[in-house]
Every structure is written in C-alpha cells, then in structure tokens.
Design a protein around this motif. Structure first.
Motif, PDB file in Angstrom:
ATOM      1  N   UNK A  18       0.813  -1.215   0.000  1.00 41.74           N
ATOM      2  CA  UNK A  18       0.000   0.000   0.000  1.00 41.74           C
ATOM      3  C   UNK A  18       0.849   1.269   0.000  1.00 41.74           C
ATOM      4  N   UNK A  19       2.084   1.172   0.453  1.00 42.57           N
ATOM      5  CA  UNK A  19       2.935   2.357   0.514  1.00 42.57           C
ATOM      6  C   UNK A  19       3.779   2.591  -0.712  1.00 42.57           C
ATOM      7  N   UNK A  20       3.619   1.749  -1.738  1.00 42.63           N
ATOM      8  CA  UNK A  20       4.454   1.912  -2.930  1.00 42.63           C
ATOM      9  C   UNK A  20       4.052   3.143  -3.740  1.00 42.63           C
ATOM     10  N   UNK A  21       5.051   3.745  -4.337  1.00 43.31           N
ATOM     11  CA  UNK A  21       4.869   4.925  -5.183  1.00 43.31           C
ATOM     12  C   UNK A  21       4.350   4.518  -6.561  1.00 43.31           C
ATOM     13  N   UNK A  22       3.990   5.482  -7.404  1.00 42.55           N
ATOM     14  CA  UNK A  22       3.776   5.155  -8.815  1.00 42.55           C
ATOM     15  C   UNK A  22       5.097   4.729  -9.453  1.00 42.55           C
ATOM     16  N   UNK A  23       5.010   4.025 -10.547  1.00 44.68           N
ATOM     17  CA  UNK A  23       6.167   3.590 -11.346  1.00 44.68           C
ATOM     18  C   UNK A  23       7.049   2.568 -10.629  1.00 44.68           C
ATOM     19  N   UNK A  24       6.470   1.777  -9.728  1.00 44.56           N
ATOM     20  CA  UNK A  24       7.193   0.674  -9.138  1.00 44.56           C
ATOM     21  C   UNK A  24       8.466   1.090  -8.418  1.00 44.56           C
ATOM     22  N   UNK A  25       9.486   0.240  -8.519  1.00 43.22           N
ATOM     23  CA  UNK A  25      10.725   0.500  -7.794  1.00 43.22           C
ATOM     24  C   UNK A  25      11.450   1.716  -8.343  1.00 43.22           C
ATOM     25  N   UNK A  26      11.236   2.038  -9.608  1.00 40.67           N
ATOM     26  CA  UNK A  26      11.859   3.241 -10.161  1.00 40.67           C
ATOM     27  C   UNK A  26      11.332   4.481  -9.461  1.00 40.67           C
ATOM     28  N   UNK A  27      10.010   4.521  -9.252  1.00 38.95           N
ATOM     29  CA  UNK A  27       9.419   5.663  -8.552  1.00 38.95           C
ATOM     30  C   UNK A  27       9.885   5.758  -7.118  1.00 38.95           C
ATOM     31  N   UNK A  28      10.016   4.591  -6.468  1.00 40.55           N
ATOM     32  CA  UNK A  28      10.471   4.607  -5.078  1.00 40.55           C
ATOM     33  C   UNK A  28      11.906   5.109  -4.981  1.00 40.55           C
ATOM     34  N   UNK A  29      12.769   4.657  -5.886  1.00 40.25           N
ATOM     35  CA  UNK A  29      14.156   5.121  -5.851  1.00 40.25           C
ATOM     36  C   UNK A  29      14.229   6.634  -6.047  1.00 40.25           C
ATOM     37  N   UNK A  30      13.397   7.145  -6.954  1.00 38.18           N
ATOM     38  CA  UNK A  30      13.410   8.589  -7.206  1.00 38.18           C
ATOM     39  C   UNK A  30      12.902   9.362  -5.989  1.00 38.18           C
ATOM     40  N   UNK A  31      11.826   8.864  -5.348  1.00 38.40           N
ATOM     41  CA  UNK A  31      11.290   9.559  -4.182  1.00 38.40           C
ATOM     42  C   UNK A  31      12.243   9.441  -2.994  1.00 38.40           C
ATOM     43  N   UNK A  32      12.917   8.312  -2.876  1.00 42.66           N
ATOM     44  CA  UNK A  32      13.947   8.169  -1.837  1.00 42.66           C
ATOM     45  C   UNK A  32      15.031   9.231  -2.005  1.00 42.66           C
ATOM     46  N   UNK A  33      15.453   9.430  -3.244  1.00 41.38           N
ATOM     47  CA  UNK A  33      16.500  10.428  -3.500  1.00 41.38           C
ATOM     48  C   UNK A  33      16.007  11.828  -3.143  1.00 41.38           C
ATOM     49  N   UNK A  34      14.765  12.131  -3.497  1.00 45.01           N
ATOM     50  CA  UNK A  34      14.203  13.451  -3.177  1.00 45.01           C
ATOM     51  C   UNK A  34      14.084  13.663  -1.666  1.00 45.01           C
ATOM     52  N   UNK A  35      13.745  12.592  -0.946  1.00 42.33           N
ATOM     53  CA  UNK A  35      13.505  12.692   0.496  1.00 42.33           C
ATOM     54  C   UNK A  35      14.767  12.483   1.335  1.00 42.33           C
ATOM     55  N   UNK A  36      15.879  12.178   0.706  1.00 41.91           N
ATOM     56  CA  UNK A  36      17.102  11.889   1.464  1.00 41.91           C
ATOM     57  C   UNK A  36      17.483  13.027   2.415  1.00 41.91           C
TER      58      UNK A  36
END
Length: 421
Positions: A134-152
């Motif tokens: 339920x907590x996954x971003x759009x665009x699968x793991x690619x989206x999560x990696x991008x949001x992780x980078x933004x939130x770092x």
C-alpha cells in the motif's frame, strides 16, 4: 485530483485520536462470536485473543477481527489505486502484465496456502499480504528510488513505513478516526513481515514514522512477527519470482533457453514439461513452467517451516516472536535457487534496455514533481496545498511525499504533462 487520503504530520499518539486507556479493550475481553473454520495451531495468532485496536470497536457477529482487517484493507482507497500502479512494466506496455494490484492478489493467495498448511490464521496472513504494497509509489521500484532520493535530505522514504502511514493515518474513511484501525497483529505484520527492525536481528533501522508510532503503540520492533506475517513475506518473494519470470518471457525480454541455461532448476522443470507434453506450444510451456516454479517454492516453504516449528516447538505466537529466527523460510537449496533466479531477472529483465528506458522516464517524472510541489505548494490540490504551505523543511517534504506516493502511474504522468508540457 481530490485529496486521496487525509494527512496529519508526525503526530503524537493523541494525534490519532487513539487514547490508549478507557477506549482500549483487547479482544480477549469479548466473547467470540465467529466460529473459526479450522482449529488453529498453538503458535497461531488467535483473532479471539488479539491485542486489540487503537480504537474500541464492538465485535462482529459474522466476522473475526482478522477478517475485518482484510475487509478494511480491500475497501480502502489505497488498495484500489494499486490497479494503476506499476509492478515492472507501465500499463501501456500491455494489458496482461502485472500491476501492483494483481501482484498483491497473487501474494494473498500464496500466503493463504502457506498459512493453511501450517495451521495458522489465513485471514491475518491475507490481510498482511494485501497491505504489504500500500505504501508503494507510482512507477514501481523506479518511482520509489526517485522519491527516496528526493527525500534523502528530509529523513528518507521507505514503502513499508509509508504503508503504515496509509493504514494508521492517511486513509480517511471513518467518522471517529483517521486510518483503518487495524488490529495490533496486522500492524505488526505490515511493519515487521520481513523481520525485526531493532535489536541484533534487525534488517535495517526503523523509519522516523515507525519509531514515533511505536513509541505510542509498541509493536515490539526487536522481535519477529507472527507466522502469518512471515507467510505473507515469503509469499511476496515467491509471487514476484514466478510472475516476473512470466512477464519477462511473454514480453520477449529473454527466452526459455536463456533462463534454462542460467538456472539449472528451471532447466529441470522445462525437461519435465517436455517429457510430459512433447510439442507443447510456447505460451503453454511458459504457463506450465511458472505454475511449477510457484508450486515447488510453496511446497519447500511449507516443509521448511514445518521442520523449524517442530524444532522450536513454540506453544504460542509470543514464542514464535521470540524464537530468534523466522519460522517460515526456504531450505538452503531453494534459497540458492532463489538467488539464481533473482540474479538472472536482475540482469535480463530489470536492467533490460526496454525496462530501463521506462525506469528512466519514471524517475525523471518523480524528480521533477517533487521539487515543483515543494517549492510551490499551490500547484497541488487545495487541501494538500494548504497543508504544505503551513509547513517548511522536512515537515513540508513529508506532505509532498505523501501526495506523490498516493498517485497512480497515469495521474503522475498527467501531472508531469500539466506542469511541464
């Protein structure tokens, strides 16, 4: 897009409306009203003895507490959005590839199968399985990696932590509280299904939100979760191994010969299929292969779990949590096979130029949306804009991350088009 779910930033436990006191009753204070479908093993989580919910609720005459958890998850907005969130491919690549929703349903089915064989509560296993993404971003793991980078710079982003935010905070369905008010056991499973988050067995440190939630409603982060949540975790691995193999073959990212040459386990299954069904068409060979892969992994998981349970002889769910190792696991041989398959998929599917092209565009979309919304909150819908504008720094970043994480793929693409052309 209307506000997809409510928002409350980094609350104290009182911020949930959840005064753990006069309103809180564990379920063993109530008389069970629902007959269980099968006798439970002594180490199972028992719905009639649940540790309860944050908010008191009258027992249901027709459903166990874990069945209610499952139903609340299924009826949530975040669950429906999974239909339009990518697993590996974007939906435009074809209607028959997995989405987060179809993957989640498949995980639920496998989790129930393992739970049934081990004599534990199937409904709790399914509830954890249905909530795990339920907590996954759009665009699968690619989206999560991008949001992780933004939130770092602001504390990071983790989809397991985000799933807890969704079910405890961001869903707005009930008149008396935010979130879905799931049982303690379901929340524990969502947070710890992959293993402890504190202590010597910790896989990784817990996020800030998990720590703050745990401070007010302890989830015993240093222990393992119950057998049901462990079944859901392994079901997730089994499902994506089998079904990513299926999607990759049907998308012609690699051939049957490619994977057979790299994974002896798969080569053996293909030989078995050829002997039993000579001349079978490729599409049916793929189906026969995938169903055998899943079956062999599930059967191995059940055998291994039964052996560990017999070895440890836990007499309660609490003894499972304190056993020092997971009860539900693969054998050493099958773990090696799992590594071989994952290694092959990583090189030949997840890093395939066609998939990487999609990932690059997905990462670019998130990487452009986050700073735009952070710097100019008015670009978001009014309710989100008001929340973000009233905050700055990490507090504002969390608002923006919640908003983006709740998007579907197509809504995120629409926002990119609206803002950037």
């Amino acid at each position: 897009m209307p506000l997809p779910f409510g928002f409350l930033l980094m609350p104290s436990i009182a911020g949930y409306g959840g005064n753990i006191g006069p309103n809180f009753r564990p379920f063993n204070d109530w008389s069970p009203t629902v007959a269980l479908r099968q006798p439970l093993a002594p180490y199972a989580c028992d719905a009639t003895k649940s540790r309860g919910r944050l908010y008191a609720v009258a027992p249901s005459p027709t459903r166990s507490e874990f069945q209610r958890d499952r139903d609340r998850i299924i009826h949530s907005t975040a669950f429906r959005r999974l239909a339009h969130k990518t697993q590996v491919f974007v939906p435009l690549d074809g209607d028959h590839f997995r989405t987060r929703l179809t993957h989640t349903i498949e995980v639920g089915q496998i989790a129930r199968a393992i739970a049934r064989a081990l004599g534990v509560d199937e409904d709790l296993a399914e509830a954890v399985a249905l909530a795990h993404d339920l907590g996954h971003t759009p665009f699968g793991h690619a989206g999560e990696e991008a949001l992780e980078a933004c939130m770092k710079p602001y504390g990071g982003f983790d989809h397991n932590s985000q799933a807890l935010r969704v079910v405890t905070l961001l869903e707005r369905r009930y008149a008396d509280y935010d979130g879905l008010d799931l049982t303690w056991e379901a929340l524990e499973g969502i947070v710890k299904h992959n293993g402890p988050l504190a202590g010597p067995k910790a896989l990784k440190p817990p996020s800030r939100y998990i720590c703050e939630f745990d401070a007010g409603y302890p989830l015993e982060l240093a222990s393992f979760a119950g057998v049901e949540a462990q079944a859901a975790a392994l079901a997730d691995d089994i499902a994506y191994i089998g079904h990513d193999m299926d999607d990759g073959l049907r998308a012609n990212l690699f051939t049957l010969e490619d994977i057979a040459g790299a994974v002896s386990f798969v080569a053996g299954l293909l030989e078995e299929i050829a002997r039993k069904h000579p001349g079978l068409e490729r599409g049916r060979v793929i189906h026969e292969l995938v169903r055998r892969v899943i079956t062999r992994f599930v059967e191995d998981a059940i055998r291994t779990a039964q052996a560990r349970l017999e070895q440890h002889s836990p007499r309660s769910a609490e003894e499972v949590r304190g056993a020092g190792e997971a009860m539900v696991a693969l054998s050493a041989a099958m773990r090696a096979t799992e590594r071989d398959i994952k290694r092959f998929l990583f090189a030949n599917m997840y890093r395939h130029e066609r998939v990487m092209g999609v990932w690059t565009r997905a990462e670019e979309a998130i990487s452009r949306l986050f700073p735009a919304f952070f710097e100019q909150p008015s670009l978001m819908p009014a309710e989100w804009a008001t929340l973000a504008a009233a905050r700055d720094g990490a507090a504002r970043a969390v608002v923006v991350a919640d908003y983006i994480a709740g998007m579907t793929d197509r809504y995120a693409l629409g926002e990119v088009k609206r803002l950037f052309g």
